[in-house]
Write an enzyme that holds these catalytic residues in place. Structure first.
Site, mmCIF file in Angstrom:
data_model
loop_
_atom_site.group_PDB
_atom_site.id
_atom_site.type_symbol
_atom_site.label_atom_id
_atom_site.label_comp_id
_atom_site.label_asym_id
_atom_site.label_seq_id
_atom_site.Cartn_x
_atom_site.Cartn_y
_atom_site.Cartn_z
ATOM 1 N N SER A 1 35.157 35.277 42.527
ATOM 2 C CA SER A 1 34.793 35.605 43.906
ATOM 3 C C SER A 1 35.943 35.441 44.889
ATOM 4 C CB SER A 1 33.607 34.739 44.371
ATOM 5 O OG SER A 1 34.024 33.436 44.675
ATOM 6 N N LYS B 1 36.307 28.428 48.899
ATOM 7 C CA LYS B 1 35.918 29.552 49.746
ATOM 8 C C LYS B 1 36.783 29.585 51.005
ATOM 9 C CE LYS B 1 32.310 30.842 47.275
ATOM 10 N NZ LYS B 1 32.270 32.126 46.566
#
Length: 242
Positions: free
Chosen positions: A169, A205
């Site tokens: 991701s 992230k």
């Protein structure tokens, strides 16, 4: 956020690891293997049952306990031919469908990869680093309490702890199985890449805060942002060294 579906390659890797674990642990119970490695039985069971993929540190522990090489368990450390051409996406086709701005990002990433490859051929420095565990670029990981020493080839920056990335991701910035270095911090600036805990699991992230909403954002557009606004179980535990 729903768990992302595994790719055919991910399934193939998990199947190979599971088969190899069963092959080399013949006569050794998972309880015994847990005692030798310090890895919980529940975690080992996930590897055997193809429910999860062990990180490099766990693989090293298991390999040492079984008296085999890490490459005997995980085909990614053994043979490039394991990855057939059908496993590799047609990068040209994908590139041509991107906007010019995104094409430039792909070019920059590919150029950097080529430079790293060429440097590795010359001879990159090799050392041992302490790996705390894995951090998810997808659905979350539970960090280990202890560290594992692993070989690392490349320049090591000033850091407080190192982690292995699991998932895609955060591509193209970080790839699956890449080792990243982190400076401990409980705060971050908007836009920094952070290590965040959400409901007991760790993620890598991009931190995004606009005053009203706080999100953990993936660089890979196929993953939805994680909304942590008002979540008391959300904490920042470090900023990735870039």
């Amino acid at each position: 956020m729903p768990r992302n579906k595994l790719s055919p390659l991910d399934i193939k890797i998990r199947t190979e690891i599971s088969n190899n674990l069963k092959k080399y642990s013949h006569g050794i119970t998972q309880v015994s293997l847990s005692e030798k490695t310090g890895i919980p039985v529940s975690t080992l069971s996930g590897y055997f049952a193809k429910r999860s993929t062990p990180n490099a540190g766990s693989l090293q522990k298991i390999a040492e306990a079984l008296g085999v090489n890490k490459s005997d368990l995980d085909p990614r450390f053994a043979d490039d031919e394991f990855f057939s051409k059908k496993d590799i996406p047609n990068i040209v086709s994908i590139y041509e469908r991107l906007t010019p701005t995104r094409q430039q990002k792909v070019y920059n990433y590919a150029d950097n990869q080529l430079k790293e490859q060429n440097n590795a051929i010359v001879r990159m420095p090799r050392t041992q680093i302490k790996l705390l565990g894995a951090v998810s670029a997808g659905t979350g990981e539970e960090l280990q309490d202890d560290t594992t020493e692993v070989d690392y080839t490349g320049t090591v920056p000033e850091y407080d702890y190192a982690l292995q990335v699991n998932g895609d991701s955060m591509e193209p910035l970080f790839t699956d199985q890449q080792i990243i270095f982190v400076k401990y911090s409980e705060e971050a600036f908007n836009g920094q890449i952070v290590i965040a805990y959400v409901d007991g699991k760790a993620y890598v992230k991009k931190y995004h805060f606009n005053g009203a909403k706080c999100e953990l954002v993936s660089l890979n557009s196929k993953y939805d942002p994680i909304d942590v606004s008002g979540n008391e179980n959300f904490k920042i535990k470090g900023v990735v060294v870039l």
